[in-house]
Design a protein around this motif. Structure first.
Motif, PDB file in Angstrom:
ATOM      1  N   LEU A  82       0.810  -1.216   0.000  1.00 52.01           N
ATOM      2  CA  LEU A  82       0.000   0.000   0.000  1.00 52.01           C
ATOM      3  C   LEU A  82       0.847   1.272   0.000  1.00 52.01           C
ATOM      4  CD1 LEU A  82      -2.679  -1.076   2.607  1.00 52.01           C
ATOM      5  CD2 LEU A  82      -2.891  -1.042   0.134  1.00 52.01           C
ATOM      6  N   ALA A  83       2.149   1.147  -0.218  1.00 51.88           N
ATOM      7  CA  ALA A  83       3.039   2.312  -0.188  1.00 51.88           C
ATOM      8  C   ALA A  83       2.657   3.304  -1.279  1.00 51.88           C
ATOM      9  CB  ALA A  83       4.478   1.863  -0.375  1.00 51.88           C
ATOM     10  N   ASP A  88      -2.418   4.064   2.914  1.00 55.54           N
ATOM     11  CA  ASP A  88      -1.260   3.433   3.541  1.00 55.54           C
ATOM     12  C   ASP A  88      -1.272   3.712   5.039  1.00 55.54           C
ATOM     13  OD1 ASP A  88       1.120   2.229   4.083  1.00 55.54           O
ATOM     14  OD2 ASP A  88       2.361   3.793   3.201  1.00 55.54           O
ATOM     15  N   PRO A  89      -1.413   2.670   5.890  1.00 52.57           N
ATOM     16  CA  PRO A  89      -1.436   2.908   7.337  1.00 52.57           C
ATOM     17  C   PRO A  89      -0.071   3.306   7.895  1.00 52.57           C
ATOM     18  CG  PRO A  89      -1.558   0.569   6.892  1.00 52.57           C
ATOM     19  CD  PRO A  89      -1.631   1.268   5.565  1.00 52.57           C
ATOM     20  N   LEU A 109      11.198   4.930  11.557  1.00 50.17           N
ATOM     21  CA  LEU A 109      10.916   3.499  11.409  1.00 50.17           C
ATOM     22  C   LEU A 109      10.024   3.197  10.208  1.00 50.17           C
ATOM     23  CD1 LEU A 109      10.266   2.522  15.111  1.00 50.17           C
ATOM     24  CD2 LEU A 109      12.262   2.009  13.737  1.00 50.17           C
ATOM     25  N   THR A 110       8.972   3.991  10.022  1.00 43.84           N
ATOM     26  CA  THR A 110       8.010   3.675   8.972  1.00 43.84           C
ATOM     27  C   THR A 110       8.303   4.380   7.656  1.00 43.84           C
ATOM     28  OG1 THR A 110       6.536   5.443   9.689  1.00 43.84           O
ATOM     29  CG2 THR A 110       6.192   3.255  10.641  1.00 43.84           C
ATOM     30  N   GLY A 111       9.212   5.331   7.651  1.00 42.13           N
ATOM     31  CA  GLY A 111       9.520   6.073   6.428  1.00 42.13           C
ATOM     32  C   GLY A 111       9.997   5.216   5.273  1.00 42.13           C
ATOM     33  N   SER A 114       6.938   3.090   4.024  1.00 47.54           N
ATOM     34  CA  SER A 114       5.856   3.805   3.357  1.00 47.54           C
ATOM     35  C   SER A 114       6.308   4.482   2.074  1.00 47.54           C
ATOM     36  CB  SER A 114       5.237   4.835   4.306  1.00 47.54           C
ATOM     37  OG  SER A 114       6.188   5.818   4.631  1.00 47.54           O
ATOM     38  N   SER A 115       7.616   4.557   1.820  1.00 49.08           N
ATOM     39  CA  SER A 115       8.083   5.140   0.559  1.00 49.08           C
ATOM     40  C   SER A 115       8.151   4.105  -0.552  1.00 49.08           C
ATOM     41  CB  SER A 115       9.452   5.784   0.760  1.00 49.08           C
ATOM     42  OG  SER A 115      10.423   4.799   1.021  1.00 49.08           O
TER      43      SER A 115
END
Length: 134
Positions: A82-83, A88-89, A109-111, A114-115
């Motif tokens: 879902l990035a 995207d959660p 952490l999530t960067g 999510s990219s």
């Protein structure tokens, strides 16, 4: 039909299938080693260790080559499907700053996830994937 009255499926066929797969994989490994030693010239008693080493080297090369074909594409798959989408959660980040300290947030952490990064491009896991073939 109530659930307690339903016939239970037998686990024997699945077990036999697994045993057959293990036996066929072992047979393929033995056949690959046998083919490597059969193609070599007849050896005297002092050259047997070299033939065994060549067979082991051929078997190791075959295993690494097949593992590279299976693991290599996995290292290039996107971790977060879902990035870069609106749903995207992992794109939702939280941050906090206390007094004059450096701000702390979840973006670190999530960067990368999510990219749209792959397993190979992640900060910590990327270094570990270099050990895997492929």
């Amino acid at each position: 039909m109530p659930s307690h009255a339903r016939p239970k499926p037998s686990r024997i066929p699945r077990t036999l299938l697994r045993a057959g797969l293990v036996i066929s994989a072992a047979g393929a490994a033995i056949a690959a080693g046998g083919a490597a030693t059969a193609s070599a010239a007849p050896a005297s008693g002092t050259e047997r260790s070299t033939d065994t080493g060549a067979a082991a080297s051929a078997l190791t090369g075959a295993v690494l080559h097949s593992a590279a074909g299976g693991v290599g594409p996995v290292k290039d798959l996107k971790v977060d499907p879902l990035a870069n989408t609106a749903v995207d959660p992992l794109a939702n980040t939280v941050g906090a700053q206390v007094a004059d300290f450096k701000p702390v947030g979840t973006t670190m952490l999530t960067g990368p996830l999510s990219s749209g990064s792959t397993l190979r491009n992640l900060p910590l896991a990327g270094a570990l994937t270099r050990v895997l073939p492929g």
